[in-house]
Design a protein around this motif. Structure first.
Motif, PDB file in Angstrom:
ATOM      1  N   THR A  23      10.191  16.035   1.962  1.00 57.39           N
ATOM      2  CA  THR A  23      10.454  17.466   2.080  1.00 57.39           C
ATOM      3  C   THR A  23      10.406  18.057   0.675  1.00 57.39           C
ATOM      4  O   THR A  23      11.387  18.090  -0.021  1.00 57.39           O
ATOM      5  CB  THR A  23      11.836  17.710   2.711  1.00 57.39           C
ATOM      6  OG1 THR A  23      12.006  16.801   3.787  1.00 57.39           O
ATOM      7  CG2 THR A  23      11.972  19.107   3.225  1.00 57.39           C
ATOM      8  N   ARG A  25      10.684  18.080   9.708  1.00 56.93           N
ATOM      9  CA  ARG A  25      10.120  16.742   9.743  1.00 56.93           C
ATOM     10  C   ARG A  25      11.162  15.717   9.277  1.00 56.93           C
ATOM     11  O   ARG A  25      11.656  15.771   8.165  1.00 56.93           O
ATOM     12  CB  ARG A  25       8.893  16.671   8.861  1.00 56.93           C
ATOM     13  CG  ARG A  25       8.207  15.333   8.968  1.00 56.93           C
ATOM     14  CD  ARG A  25       6.963  15.212   8.132  1.00 56.93           C
ATOM     15  NE  ARG A  25       6.617  16.428   7.394  1.00 56.93           N
ATOM     16  CZ  ARG A  25       5.410  16.685   6.950  1.00 56.93           C
ATOM     17  NH1 ARG A  25       4.433  15.843   7.189  1.00 56.93           N
ATOM     18  NH2 ARG A  25       5.177  17.769   6.255  1.00 56.93           N
ATOM     19  N   ASP A  84      15.829  24.648   4.669  1.00 59.34           N
ATOM     20  CA  ASP A  84      15.890  23.202   4.398  1.00 59.34           C
ATOM     21  C   ASP A  84      15.341  23.047   2.974  1.00 59.34           C
ATOM     22  O   ASP A  84      14.161  23.249   2.732  1.00 59.34           O
ATOM     23  CB  ASP A  84      14.993  22.495   5.426  1.00 59.34           C
ATOM     24  CG  ASP A  84      15.056  20.969   5.342  1.00 59.34           C
ATOM     25  OD1 ASP A  84      15.992  20.425   4.726  1.00 59.34           O
ATOM     26  OD2 ASP A  84      14.155  20.322   5.922  1.00 59.34           O
ATOM     27  N   SER A 107      17.096  16.977   7.172  1.00 60.38           N
ATOM     28  CA  SER A 107      16.190  17.376   8.261  1.00 60.38           C
ATOM     29  C   SER A 107      16.742  16.940   9.617  1.00 60.38           C
ATOM     30  O   SER A 107      16.615  17.675  10.608  1.00 60.38           O
ATOM     31  CB  SER A 107      14.806  16.769   8.035  1.00 60.38           C
ATOM     32  OG  SER A 107      14.266  17.220   6.814  1.00 60.38           O
TER      33      SER A 107
HETATM   34 MG   LIG Z   1      14.013  16.348   4.864  1.00 62.34          MG
END
Ligand SMILES: [Mg+2]
Ligand SMILES: Nc1nc2c(ncn2[C@@H]2O[C@H](COP(=O)(O)OP(=O)(O)OP(=O)(O)O)[C@@H](O)[C@H]2O)c(=O)[nH]1
Length: 198
Positions: free
Chosen positions: A62, A54, A78, A40
């Motif tokens: 995540t 985030r 992501d 991230s």
């Molecule tokens: Mg992450």
């Protein structure tokens, strides 16, 4: 096609299942890596948007595929972090299934950015990912992130070791050092992404 303007990146959606993904067209590049490697943070640095993905201090936050659009044809994904021990087995299996299914079926996936902590490169999951990409002929670009945590000579040494280990892969596999903290390596990453998005 012109180079993408990463600062135009916009959060699209988070998906928990493949059926929620946008149409499989254009070009997608996915960021993968062990939990806490800095996926991230890399996304935030690339897009110069600190709040975009985030950045969690709690590893494993995540848990979904987060998609960001650069323009109407190009996207960044992501992917869920893997390898975080404190997550229950069932949750881990669920992530693994989502990740596998995405990698196997996504036709517009042009390449993977594989983020590793330079202090712990080529863990089992990383090696599995490299094998899988090599068998699927999917290009991989490795970021040895957190280079700020090592001396210059240790960075060079690790870079050489990893370069040697990936030399035998038949697919396009490249590596560079990186630091989101010290903002090292962005030009090389953008050059690689520019190839994939062109
Ligand atoms: Mg992450
Ligand atoms: N020293 C240093 N710390 C970094 C660097 N990049 C990321 N971090 C830190 O590493 C931790 C994890 O970063 P994230 O970007 O959230 O990692 P992630 O891979 O997205 O983690 P998950 O989403 O849990 O899979 C955070 O505390 C970051 O501040 C770096 O280049 N240097």
């Amino acid at each position: 096609m012109t180079k993408p303007n990463y600062q135009n990146a916009q959060f699209m959606l988070s998906v928990a299942g493949l059926e929620q993904l946008p149409p499989d067209e254009g070009v997608e590049v996915a960021i993968v890596g062990r939990s806490n490697a800095g996926k991230s943070s890399v996304l935030n640095m690339l897009t110069q948007n600190k709040g975009l993905a985030r950045v969690s201090k709690t590893p494993g936050r995540t848990q979904l595929i987060n998609l960001f659009s650069l323009d109407d044809q190009r996207r960044l994904a992501d992917l869920p972090g893997y390898g975080y021990a404190k997550v229950p087995e069932e949750v881990k299996r669920k992530w693994q299934r989502l990740l596998d299914a995405y990698l196997r079926s996504r036709e517009c996936l042009r390449g993977l950015v594989l983020v590793m902590d330079i202090r712990h490169p080529l863990k089992e999951f990383d090696v599995n990912m490299l094998h899988w990409c090599s068998e699927s002929a999917l290009p991989v670009h490795i970021l040895l992130n957190k280079a700020d945590k090592l001396s210059h000579s240790a960075v060079t040494k690790t870079l050489q070791e990893v370069t040697k280990k990936i030399a035998s892969y038949p697919n396009e596999t490249t590596v560079q050092s990186f630091s989101t903290l010290k903002k090292i390596g962005l030009d090389a990453l953008q050059t690689k992404l520019g190839e994939w998005y062109s």
